[in-house]
Design a protein around this motif. Structure first.
Motif, PDB file in Angstrom:
ATOM      1  N   ILE A  62       0.833  -1.206   0.000  1.00 45.32           N
ATOM      2  CA  ILE A  62       0.000   0.000   0.000  1.00 45.32           C
ATOM      3  C   ILE A  62       0.869   1.258   0.000  1.00 45.32           C
ATOM      4  N   LEU A  63       1.934   1.247   0.793  1.00 45.15           N
ATOM      5  CA  LEU A  63       2.838   2.405   0.813  1.00 45.15           C
ATOM      6  C   LEU A  63       3.548   2.575  -0.527  1.00 45.15           C
ATOM      7  N   TRP A  64       3.944   1.453  -1.166  1.00 46.53           N
ATOM      8  CA  TRP A  64       4.569   1.536  -2.490  1.00 46.53           C
ATOM      9  C   TRP A  64       3.594   2.157  -3.477  1.00 46.53           C
ATOM     10  N   TYR A  65       2.338   1.711  -3.438  1.00 41.76           N
ATOM     11  CA  TYR A  65       1.358   2.232  -4.383  1.00 41.76           C
ATOM     12  C   TYR A  65       1.083   3.708  -4.132  1.00 41.76           C
ATOM     13  N   ALA A  66       1.058   4.104  -2.874  1.00 45.05           N
ATOM     14  CA  ALA A  66       0.847   5.521  -2.566  1.00 45.05           C
ATOM     15  C   ALA A  66       1.978   6.378  -3.116  1.00 45.05           C
ATOM     16  N   ALA A  78      -8.654  -0.651 -15.859  1.00 41.74           N
ATOM     17  CA  ALA A  78      -9.700  -1.548 -15.365  1.00 41.74           C
ATOM     18  C   ALA A  78     -11.007  -1.337 -16.125  1.00 41.74           C
ATOM     19  N   HIS A  79     -11.354  -0.096 -16.416  1.00 34.13           N
ATOM     20  CA  HIS A  79     -12.585   0.188 -17.150  1.00 34.13           C
ATOM     21  C   HIS A  79     -12.483  -0.273 -18.596  1.00 34.13           C
ATOM     22  N   ILE A  91      -9.264   1.922  -6.151  1.00 38.23           N
ATOM     23  CA  ILE A  91      -8.286   0.881  -6.431  1.00 38.23           C
ATOM     24  C   ILE A  91      -8.361  -0.180  -5.335  1.00 38.23           C
ATOM     25  N   SER A  92      -8.346  -1.437  -5.741  1.00 34.37           N
ATOM     26  CA  SER A  92      -8.357  -2.528  -4.777  1.00 34.37           C
ATOM     27  C   SER A  92      -6.932  -3.012  -4.524  1.00 34.37           C
ATOM     28  N   LEU A  97      -1.507  -4.832  -6.444  1.00 34.71           N
ATOM     29  CA  LEU A  97      -0.599  -5.952  -6.671  1.00 34.71           C
ATOM     30  C   LEU A  97      -0.274  -6.102  -8.156  1.00 34.71           C
ATOM     31  N   ILE A  98      -1.258  -5.926  -9.007  1.00 35.78           N
ATOM     32  CA  ILE A  98      -1.031  -5.977 -10.453  1.00 35.78           C
ATOM     33  C   ILE A  98      -0.097  -4.853 -10.879  1.00 35.78           C
TER      34      ILE A  98
END
Length: 130
Positions: A62-66, A78-79, A91-92, A97-98
């Motif tokens: 989560i911190l990496w994604y932030a 995704a859409h 975002i899930s 992870l993807i």
């Protein structure tokens, strides 16, 4: 809904359930996406540490994604891939992870240059004249 608290109102039960929802979802994500449910530990200390270690890994994700993720781009992907799922607005963990795997795969190459692992000094097994 089922509860052992017979004095709680319906609103209180729903509020408790809503408070627990993110916790239950996090546990589910750790089990299904990060493999907490598949650990094969037998030593008691390892059993006690496997779930917190996975939760730490989830926190790092989560911190990496932030820091490095792009929610707008990932939602657009995704859409585009699932046009029937237009109501997705967040975002899930799966999306994070993807994105991490995609970023990690594109930054590693077979010919990765690591000069610090290949010193220019001769190996110590080379004989030298005294």
């Amino acid at each position: 809904m089922v509860s052992t608290d017979t004095t709680a109102t319906g609103e209180a039960l729903i509020a408790r359930y809503a408070d627990r929802w993110s916790i239950e979802q996090t546990i589910k994500d750790c089990k299904t996406l990060l493999g907490t449910g598949e650990t094969a530990n037998r030593v008691p200390a390892a059993v006690q540490r496997s779930v917190p270690f996975t939760m730490l890994g989830l926190t790092i994700l989560i911190l990496w994604y932030a820091q490095h993720g792009n929610a707008v781009t990932d939602l657009a992907i995704a859409h585009a891939g699932r046009p029937w799922y237009r109501r997705k607005t967040h975002i899930s963990i799966d999306d994070m992870l993807i994105a991490f795997r995609r970023a990690r795969i594109t930054t590693i190459s077979a010919g990765h240059n690591t000069p610090d692992q290949n010193p220019t000094s001769p190996p110590t097994s080379t004989p030298t004249a005294a």
